[in-house]
Design an enzyme around this catalytic site. Structure first.
Site, PDB file in Angstrom:
ATOM      1  N   CYS A 175       0.804  -1.225   0.000  1.00 39.49           N
ATOM      2  CA  CYS A 175       0.000   0.000   0.000  1.00 39.49           C
ATOM      3  C   CYS A 175       0.833   1.269   0.000  1.00 39.49           C
ATOM      4  O   CYS A 175       0.511   2.230  -0.711  1.00 39.49           O
ATOM      5  CB  CYS A 175      -0.960   0.009   1.182  1.00 39.49           C
ATOM      6  SG  CYS A 175      -0.164   0.172   2.815  1.00 39.49           S
ATOM      7  N   HIS A 178      -1.748   1.264   7.206  1.00 40.18           N
ATOM      8  CA  HIS A 178      -2.184   1.361   5.815  1.00 40.18           C
ATOM      9  C   HIS A 178      -2.145   2.814   5.372  1.00 40.18           C
ATOM     10  O   HIS A 178      -2.355   3.722   6.179  1.00 40.18           O
ATOM     11  CB  HIS A 178      -3.607   0.795   5.683  1.00 40.18           C
ATOM     12  CG  HIS A 178      -4.146   0.814   4.287  1.00 40.18           C
ATOM     13  ND1 HIS A 178      -3.535   0.155   3.254  1.00 40.18           N
ATOM     14  CD2 HIS A 178      -5.250   1.424   3.748  1.00 40.18           C
ATOM     15  CE1 HIS A 178      -4.237   0.341   2.139  1.00 40.18           C
ATOM     16  NE2 HIS A 178      -5.262   1.122   2.422  1.00 40.18           N
ATOM     17  N   ASP A 206      -7.981   4.180  -3.209  1.00 39.12           N
ATOM     18  CA  ASP A 206      -7.141   3.177  -2.561  1.00 39.12           C
ATOM     19  C   ASP A 206      -6.815   2.071  -3.562  1.00 39.12           C
ATOM     20  O   ASP A 206      -7.630   1.176  -3.799  1.00 39.12           O
ATOM     21  CB  ASP A 206      -7.845   2.605  -1.336  1.00 39.12           C
ATOM     22  CG  ASP A 206      -6.920   1.797  -0.444  1.00 39.12           C
ATOM     23  OD1 ASP A 206      -5.823   1.442  -0.904  1.00 39.12           O
ATOM     24  OD2 ASP A 206      -7.294   1.516   0.707  1.00 39.12           O
TER      25      ASP A 206
END
Length: 264
Positions: free
Chosen positions: A73, A111, A123
């Site tokens: 991420c 995250h 995202d």
């Protein structure tokens, strides 16, 4: 964050297979978001190849665009943020803590997600998640090819938000903007700790053009259709595994990743 220069922006767009938008709109953001998920895999191979995870704009661009790799991420959403900024979007980095299967929250800076133009939650670094950005101004359920999502205030009322997928809390999102350097500790933990799911074995996954997903986890190739049908194939040899990385993800490896902290 300074935007990418035009040459790097064009190279990133070629990596996604998306034409340069005439102007930044919600529609062009949706197209870029989907294109990123289809072209750039979520993968933790660096952890198991002994490669350093470097959170700088040059390192992230080099890995995603020049080397044709993916990332976790911190890398994927940082790279996407740079691209969106170059295309005229206003992008803020947000930190989130992910809910585990036991319902407990993960570590701080667990995250990295993006708030775009003050309204959209983008995202591209959470694996099997939304195909399109979520609307932070929408209090009700939002339908997406991946399921039904809801963004709601966190129960304790401290200003955080919770993101739910099909009624299950996925992560808790802070609304205060952060700098990329703030995520270094979380990234280090995920790359080194035996408690991190990322250190237990290699995984590489991306969205397919038909709305399904292709995933290589260790030596298991998993194909999931858009309607949820799932098949698994055990790859018997190292050559077959390397061929799967090359065929399905465009990743060429001269050696296979070895689990840092193998599952018991």
């Amino acid at each position: 964050m300074e935007p990418l220069d035009p040459a790097r922006t064009d190279a990133y767009l070629r990596r996604l297979g998306v034409a340069r938008p005439a102007r930044p709109t919600a529609g062009s953001l949706r197209e870029l978001h989907l294109g990123h998920l289809r072209a750039v895999p979520f993968e933790n191979l660096s952890i198991h190849l002994g490669e350093d995870l470097v959170l700088t704009r040059d390192a992230v661009f080099g890995k995603i665009v020049t080397a044709g790799r993916g990332g976790i991420c911190y890398e994927l959403n940082a790279g996407f943020a740079e691209l969106l900024g170059a295309l005229g979007h206003r992008v803020e980095l947000l930190q989130a803590r992910v809910y585990g299967k036991d319902g407990a929250l993960g570590v701080p800076y667990d995250h990295l997600a993006l708030r775009v133009d003050g309204r959209w939650l983008a995202d591209v670094g959470f694996g099997d998640h939304t195909a399109y950005p979520l609307d932070l101004d929408e209090p009700g359920e939002q339908k997406d090819p991946a399921g039904v999502f809801l963004v709601r205030p966190a129960p304790d009322g401290d200003g955080d938000l919770e993101v739910l997928h099909d009624g299950v809390p996925v992560y808790r999102l802070e609304t205060r903007p952060r700098a990329l350097a703030d995520f270094l500790t979380g990234a280090w933990w995920h790359c080194t700790s035996p408690e991190s799911g990322f250190t237990k074995g290699p995984v590489c996954s991306r969205l397919t053009a038909d709305g399904g997903r292709i995933t290589l986890r260790d030596h298991t190739l998993i194909t999931t259709s858009a309607d949820g049908d799932r098949t698994e194939e055990e790859l018997a040899t190292e050559d077959e595994v390397r061929a799967a990385y090359r065929t399905w993800f465009g990743i060429v490896l001269d050696r296979l990743p070895v689990p840092l902290h193998p599952r018991p």
